[in-house]
Design a protein around this motif. Sequence first.
Motif, PDB file in Angstrom:
ATOM      1  N   UNK A 107      -3.292  11.373   9.761  1.00 30.72           N
ATOM      2  CA  UNK A 107      -4.252  10.858  10.737  1.00 30.72           C
ATOM      3  C   UNK A 107      -3.552  10.325  11.987  1.00 30.72           C
ATOM      4  N   UNK A 108      -2.428   9.629  11.798  1.00 24.65           N
ATOM      5  CA  UNK A 108      -1.760   8.999  12.926  1.00 24.65           C
ATOM      6  C   UNK A 108      -1.079  10.002  13.845  1.00 24.65           C
ATOM      7  N   UNK A 109      -0.344  10.959  13.275  1.00 25.37           N
ATOM      8  CA  UNK A 109       0.381  11.884  14.145  1.00 25.37           C
ATOM      9  C   UNK A 109      -0.556  12.932  14.743  1.00 25.37           C
ATOM     10  N   UNK A 110      -1.697  13.150  14.096  1.00 19.89           N
ATOM     11  CA  UNK A 110      -2.665  14.072  14.673  1.00 19.89           C
ATOM     12  C   UNK A 110      -3.417  13.453  15.824  1.00 19.89           C
ATOM     13  N   UNK A 111      -3.731  12.184  15.681  1.00 21.71           N
ATOM     14  CA  UNK A 111      -4.484  11.477  16.714  1.00 21.71           C
ATOM     15  C   UNK A 111      -5.535  10.597  16.083  1.00 21.71           C
ATOM     16  N   UNK A 112      -5.217   9.316  15.928  1.00 20.15           N
ATOM     17  CA  UNK A 112      -6.130   8.398  15.271  1.00 20.15           C
ATOM     18  C   UNK A 112      -7.378   8.154  16.106  1.00 20.15           C
ATOM     19  N   UNK A 113      -8.470   7.824  15.420  1.00 15.71           N
ATOM     20  CA  UNK A 113      -9.760   7.535  16.047  1.00 15.71           C
ATOM     21  C   UNK A 113     -10.348   8.766  16.728  1.00 15.71           C
ATOM     22  N   UNK A 136      10.566  12.912  10.803  1.00 14.21           N
ATOM     23  CA  UNK A 136       9.962  13.771  11.830  1.00 14.21           C
ATOM     24  C   UNK A 136       8.676  13.142  12.361  1.00 14.21           C
ATOM     25  N   UNK A 137       7.858  12.641  11.445  1.00  9.19           N
ATOM     26  CA  UNK A 137       6.604  12.000  11.850  1.00  9.19           C
ATOM     27  C   UNK A 137       6.870  10.749  12.674  1.00  9.19           C
ATOM     28  N   UNK A 138       7.914   9.993  12.313  1.00 14.43           N
ATOM     29  CA  UNK A 138       8.247   8.767  13.044  1.00 14.43           C
ATOM     30  C   UNK A 138       8.675   9.091  14.468  1.00 14.43           C
ATOM     31  N   UNK A 185       6.671   7.911  17.716  1.00 14.29           N
ATOM     32  CA  UNK A 185       7.303   7.068  18.728  1.00 14.29           C
ATOM     33  C   UNK A 185       7.234   7.739  20.093  1.00 14.29           C
ATOM     34  N   UNK A 186       7.463   9.055  20.113  1.00 14.08           N
ATOM     35  CA  UNK A 186       7.434   9.803  21.366  1.00 14.08           C
ATOM     36  C   UNK A 186       6.018   9.853  21.940  1.00 14.08           C
ATOM     37  N   UNK A 187       5.040  10.035  21.064  1.00 13.49           N
ATOM     38  CA  UNK A 187       3.646  10.120  21.522  1.00 13.49           C
ATOM     39  C   UNK A 187       2.767   9.347  20.536  1.00 13.49           C
ATOM     40  N   UNK A 201      -0.193   8.357  20.581  1.00 11.16           N
ATOM     41  CA  UNK A 201      -1.566   8.822  20.441  1.00 11.16           C
ATOM     42  C   UNK A 201      -1.668  10.164  19.723  1.00 11.16           C
ATOM     43  N   UNK A 202      -0.523  10.683  19.273  1.00 13.08           N
ATOM     44  CA  UNK A 202      -0.534  11.854  18.410  1.00 13.08           C
ATOM     45  C   UNK A 202      -0.565  13.192  19.132  1.00 13.08           C
ATOM     46  N   UNK A 203      -0.635  14.229  18.304  1.00 12.24           N
ATOM     47  CA  UNK A 203      -0.622  15.602  18.803  1.00 12.24           C
ATOM     48  C   UNK A 203      -1.820  15.861  19.716  1.00 12.24           C
ATOM     49  N   UNK A 204      -2.945  15.206  19.435  1.00 10.30           N
ATOM     50  CA  UNK A 204      -4.131  15.387  20.272  1.00 10.30           C
ATOM     51  C   UNK A 204      -3.851  15.042  21.726  1.00 10.30           C
ATOM     52  N   UNK A 205      -3.081  13.981  21.944  1.00  8.55           N
ATOM     53  CA  UNK A 205      -2.762  13.570  23.310  1.00  8.55           C
ATOM     54  C   UNK A 205      -1.850  14.590  23.984  1.00  8.55           C
ATOM     55  N   UNK A 206      -0.917  15.158  23.213  1.00  7.39           N
ATOM     56  CA  UNK A 206      -0.051  16.200  23.763  1.00  7.39           C
ATOM     57  C   UNK A 206      -0.881  17.412  24.196  1.00  7.39           C
ATOM     58  N   UNK A 207      -1.828  17.799  23.347  1.00  5.67           N
ATOM     59  CA  UNK A 207      -2.695  18.932  23.681  1.00  5.67           C
ATOM     60  C   UNK A 207      -3.570  18.612  24.885  1.00  5.67           C
ATOM     61  N   UNK A 208      -4.030  17.360  24.960  1.00  9.58           N
ATOM     62  CA  UNK A 208      -4.870  16.974  26.102  1.00  9.58           C
ATOM     63  C   UNK A 208      -4.083  17.069  27.404  1.00  9.58           C
TER      64      UNK A 208
END
Length: 317
Positions: free
Chosen positions: A242-248, A283-285, A289-291, A293-300
């Motif tokens: 949930x966290x690395x994908x994009x919480x909330x 890897x998840x850490x 740390x890098x993003x 807000x998760x992968x969702x923010x990277x895609x956004x």
Amino acid sequence: MPRLLLAWAAFAVIMLLLPQVVSPGTLRIIIFANFLAIFAMSWDFISGKTGYISFGHPFLIGIGAYTSAILSYRFGVPVSLSIPLAVLATMIGGTLFFLPALRIKGTYFALVTLAFMELMYQLVQVIRPDLTGGTRGISGIKTILSGAVPNFYLSFGLMFAIALALWLLSRTRIGTALDAISMNEEAVSGSGLNTTRLKLFAFMVSALVAGLGGAFYAHYLGSIAPRALFDINFVFTIIVSALIGGSSTVIGPIIGAYFMTFLLEYLRPVLPGSERYLVYGLIALVLYVYQPKGIMELLRKLGVRAGGGRTGRAGNV
């Protein structure tokens, strides 16, 4: 809204065509990813939206899995009836245990939920082992379908229906109020809203999804064991997904679940033991740390660049 609905439709079409282009082995991996996505979305709806971090989510999943397994295997109840009863038992049992915990915050809430998971782990081993199977669990549970392709369609259909329902719910005023609780619960309470009722509603929805996913998961595997279901690595995988994908968000936990499932699977030949959890944790850490807000923010951000700088809210999906 029309564009977002079109994106959901495109996602469904792509997934439904997968059995035509991937092997049965890959489909089985995706089936586990679908179930992990259900569990991650369930966790995120209570913890990601309200900010009440739960470490005891397998407690809810376990109630659903064991209730349906016991009813169908021990008492011959049809699966079409045992699963709804399992969901109902999850919502009732979870509420009785977790409702008092919703009145506390922060670390104390997390510790209480972790204690509930450990309590469930011990209870299924010592209380009525003739029903629960004790430490060995239950095997020979009736499966709903057989074969990779039918189970893929079943797991994806269940996951997609849950995701779409949670997405629509998140776009209502209740969803907005739950998001506000995670930012400033005192301000929400000061505005006249009953935060306890809102948190209870979020928990009931989370329990419904967890119980539904747990029941179907047990009938897919055909067996359940307390050591696997109430393992700390299982909790860790759900939360990290949930966290690395994009919480909330809704699509975030789905992305995170797919990422974590395939990462673990590709690490298995190299690190067949529990060491791979350390590697994927690192890897998840790094990713978190890098993003944060998760992968969702990277895609956004990629979408903003491709769209010429137009912005949007990741929480919309």
